[in-house]
Design a protein around this motif. Structure first.
Motif, short mmCIF file in Angstrom:
data_model
loop_
_atom_site.label_atom_id
_atom_site.label_comp_id
_atom_site.label_asym_id
_atom_site.label_seq_id
_atom_site.Cartn_x
_atom_site.Cartn_y
_atom_site.Cartn_z
N ASP A 87 3.62 -3.93 -9.25
CA ASP A 87 2.91 -2.76 -8.77
C ASP A 87 1.45 -3.14 -8.50
O ASP A 87 0.78 -3.70 -9.37
N THR A 88 0.96 -2.85 -7.30
CA THR A 88 -0.40 -3.25 -6.93
C THR A 88 -1.46 -2.39 -7.59
O THR A 88 -2.64 -2.70 -7.53
N ARG A 89 -1.06 -1.30 -8.26
CA ARG A 89 -2.03 -0.44 -8.93
C ARG A 89 -2.20 -0.79 -10.39
O ARG A 89 -3.32 -0.92 -10.89
N TRP A 105 6.69 1.79 -2.30
CA TRP A 105 5.25 1.82 -2.08
C TRP A 105 4.48 1.07 -3.16
O TRP A 105 4.92 0.99 -4.30
N ASN A 106 3.33 0.54 -2.79
CA ASN A 106 2.42 -0.12 -3.74
C ASN A 106 3.12 -1.25 -4.49
O ASN A 106 2.91 -1.43 -5.69
N GLN A 107 3.93 -2.01 -3.78
CA GLN A 107 4.66 -3.10 -4.41
C GLN A 107 4.41 -4.41 -3.66
O GLN A 107 4.43 -4.44 -2.43
N ALA A 108 4.20 -5.46 -4.41
CA ALA A 108 4.05 -6.81 -3.85
C ALA A 108 5.12 -7.71 -4.43
O ALA A 108 5.52 -7.55 -5.60
N ARG A 144 0.84 -1.20 0.00
CA ARG A 144 0.00 0.00 0.00
C ARG A 144 0.87 1.25 0.00
O ARG A 144 2.10 1.16 0.00
N ASP A 145 0.23 2.42 0.05
CA ASP A 145 1.00 3.67 0.09
C ASP A 145 0.95 4.31 1.47
O ASP A 145 1.40 5.44 1.66
N THR A 146 0.40 3.60 2.43
CA THR A 146 0.40 4.05 3.82
C THR A 146 0.77 2.86 4.71
O THR A 146 0.54 1.70 4.34
#
Length: 328
Positions: free
Chosen positions: A230-232, A200-203, A177-179
């Motif tokens: 990237d999770t997005r 951030w936003n990485q799996a 996530r980004d938080t």
């Protein structure tokens, strides 16, 4: 049924230490090993922070020594997996794959299992010492001067990352996530550390490995890089590291209890402060199954000692020997 004054469920530092102390108290403990005799230390290649071994000792070797010591002192250890336990009857009943046992006192030392990423290779490399770990305190020393990554977003992940900055050249914090879920104070400490980079936003989608010959004719797989997604938008990237620390939590091994003992929000058994006594009389919990803070071999062993002492005192006060003990 086979009756015992005391039964210890689980091995590892807590279970074996409880067996050693219970044996010396002349309680003739029965130890039910479970599916992973020796616990998490059996997948730790080298233990350098356990007192008494100045050159370090392999995790499985340390467990072998503890097991042999418990046996020498009179403990009975059987390769049984517990399916359920009935704590609301006296004597209590422990159900295993091959039959039932009864006991006056019960020590639960079943530990906790690290949660992995669900990609298979991370758990495999973790078991083989291939560059993946679930404990920075245990293994951080081995990554001195190397690039490492930590996966997670809670207090544990940030604690691991900050601890690793003492050894690693650089620490990469990978979060889907980004938080972050971590406390504000912990976030501020991590973000202020120049040796930590946030991704951030990485799996982690997969792991790349390389073959390293640790000794002539003995090649082993070692971590080379993380394949990130990237999770997005799903875009891939590669992060080259030599160590991966998975910090997405632990799961106490308590499924067999089916909620028979109170636990905290994460499933760790609750014990009376300063002791190993659970809310059920005659039932004691030690080691990682009730410790979400330290999770070290030495603290597990210490609480195993406490559990045996607590159990022996409880037995002497409330359940003095009165029946013959039958053996397997």
């Amino acid at each position: 049924m086979n009756h015992r004054r005391i039964i210890i469920i689980g091995t590892g530092p807590a279970g074996y230490t409880a067996a050693i102390y219970a044996s010396r108290a002349n309680l003739a403990p029965l130890v039910l090993e479970g599916a992973q005799p020796g616990g998490q230390l059996t997948i730790t290649t080298e233990v350098e922070n356990y007192p008494g071994f100045r050159e370090g000792i392999p995790g499985p070797g340390l467990m072998d020594e503890m097991r042999a010591q418990a046996l020498r002192l009179g403990a009975e250890i059987v390769p049984e997996t517990v399916l359920s336990a009935h704590l609301d009857v006296r004597p209590m009943v422990v159900v295993t794959e091959s039959g039932d046992y009864t006991c006056d006192a019960l020590v639960i030392a079943t530990g906790a299992s690290a949660k992995w990423l669900g990609i298979g290779k991370d758990e495999e490399l973790g078991r083989r010492g291939g560059g993946v770990s679930a404990c920075a305190t245990c293994d951080g020393f081995f990554y001195r001067g190397k690039e490492v990554a930590v996966v997670g977003g809670g207090d544990t992940a940030l604690e691991e990352a900050l601890y690793l900055t003492r050894f690693a050249r650089h620490v990469h914090l990978v979060h889907r996530r980004d938080t972050l879920r971590a406390s504000k104070a912990m976030q501020e400490r991590a973000k202020a550390n120049p040796k930590i980079t946030f991704h951030w936003n990485q799996a982690v989608a997969d792991l790349e490995t390389r073959r390293v010959e640790t000794s002539p004719g003995n090649p082993v797989e070692k971590l080379r890089a993380l394949r990130l997604k990237d999770t997005r938008d799903g875009s891939p990237s590669l992060l080259e590291v030599e160590g991966l620390f998975v910090a997405v939590g632990h799961r106490p091994n308590t499924a067999f209890l089916r909620g028979a003992l109170p636990a905290d929000e994460n499933g760790y058994l609750l014990v009376e402060k300063g002791s190993t006594r659970t809310p059920v009389p005659g039932v004691f919990a030690c080691g990682d199954v009730q410790d979400s803070t330290y999770r070290q071999a030495i603290t597990a062993a210490g609480s195993g000692c406490m559990a045996a002492v607590d159990a022996e005192r409880w037995l002497s006060e409330t359940c003095p020997p009165s029946r013959e003990t039958s053996h397997v």
